[in-house]
Design a protein around this motif. Structure first.
Motif, short mmCIF file in Angstrom:
data_model
loop_
_atom_site.label_atom_id
_atom_site.label_comp_id
_atom_site.label_asym_id
_atom_site.label_seq_id
_atom_site.Cartn_x
_atom_site.Cartn_y
_atom_site.Cartn_z
N LEU A 14 0.86 -1.19 0.00
CA LEU A 14 0.00 0.00 0.00
C LEU A 14 0.90 1.24 0.00
CD1 LEU A 14 -3.02 0.77 0.11
CD2 LEU A 14 -2.69 1.15 2.56
N LYS A 15 0.76 2.04 -1.02
CA LYS A 15 1.64 3.20 -1.19
C LYS A 15 1.10 4.47 -0.55
CE LYS A 15 4.25 0.50 -3.44
NZ LYS A 15 5.04 -0.33 -2.58
N ASN A 34 4.92 1.06 5.38
CA ASN A 34 6.09 1.86 5.01
C ASN A 34 6.20 3.04 5.99
OD1 ASN A 34 4.47 4.08 4.10
ND2 ASN A 34 4.23 3.10 2.10
N PRO A 35 7.31 3.78 5.96
CA PRO A 35 7.47 4.89 6.92
C PRO A 35 6.34 5.92 6.88
CG PRO A 35 9.58 4.38 5.91
CD PRO A 35 8.54 3.56 5.19
N GLN A 45 3.98 6.58 10.17
CA GLN A 45 3.85 7.92 10.75
C GLN A 45 2.38 8.36 10.77
OE1 GLN A 45 6.25 9.82 12.25
NE2 GLN A 45 4.51 11.07 12.85
N LEU A 46 1.66 8.07 9.70
CA LEU A 46 0.25 8.43 9.64
C LEU A 46 -0.54 7.75 10.75
CD1 LEU A 46 -2.13 9.82 8.15
CD2 LEU A 46 -2.27 7.76 6.71
N MET A 47 -0.30 6.45 10.96
CA MET A 47 -1.03 5.72 12.01
C MET A 47 -0.68 6.26 13.39
SD MET A 47 -1.37 1.81 10.73
CE MET A 47 0.32 1.55 10.29
N PRO A 68 6.13 -5.38 12.15
CA PRO A 68 6.98 -5.16 10.98
C PRO A 68 6.61 -6.07 9.79
CG PRO A 68 8.33 -5.66 12.92
CD PRO A 68 6.89 -5.80 13.31
N GLU A 69 6.22 -7.31 10.09
CA GLU A 69 5.92 -8.30 9.04
C GLU A 69 4.63 -9.05 9.36
OE1 GLU A 69 7.92 -8.79 6.37
OE2 GLU A 69 9.45 -7.36 7.07
#
Length: 113
Positions: A51-52, A82-83, A87-89, A102-103
């Motif tokens: 997810l971008k 992704n970073p 950050q958004l979450m 992480p995975e």
């Protein structure tokens, strides 16, 4: 956005999201989550690896699903963000209400504890 579901064990669904989750694609996410929420005890890992982008409309689908998930004794966790998404979450407080791993394998392993 593309959304696909794979089952791990009989009780954990992994929701793989690919592309961009926004106002135009949130309807598809709502439909996919609705199907998963019909399970007796919804246990969902959302794979964010591919997810971008995600906006507030996309995030709201997870937030509104939480009430149903909690009522049925289930859970929803995130993996592979992704970073930007991490950050958004954190900014909107989702990391306080949903586990973030992480995975995908880490999220599944934590469910088995």
């Amino acid at each position: 956005m593309q959304a696909t579901v794979t089952d791990h064990r009989s009780d954990i669904a992994v929701l793989h999201l690919r592309g961009e989750l926004d106002a135009d694609t949130a309807v598809q996410l709502h439909r996919t989550l609705a199907g998963l929420l019909e399970r007796p005890v919804p246990r969902i890992v959302v794979d964010l690896t591919d997810l971008k982008f995600c906006d507030s409309v996309g995030l709201s689908a997870f937030i509104t699903s939480k009430q149903v998930i909690n009522a049925r004794g289930g859970w929803l966790s995130f993996a592979g963000a992704n970073p930007f998404l991490t950050q958004l979450m954190e900014t909107v407080g989702l990391s306080r209400y949903f586990a973030v791993f992480p995975e995908v394998d880490d999220a599944i392993a934590a469910a088995q504890l």
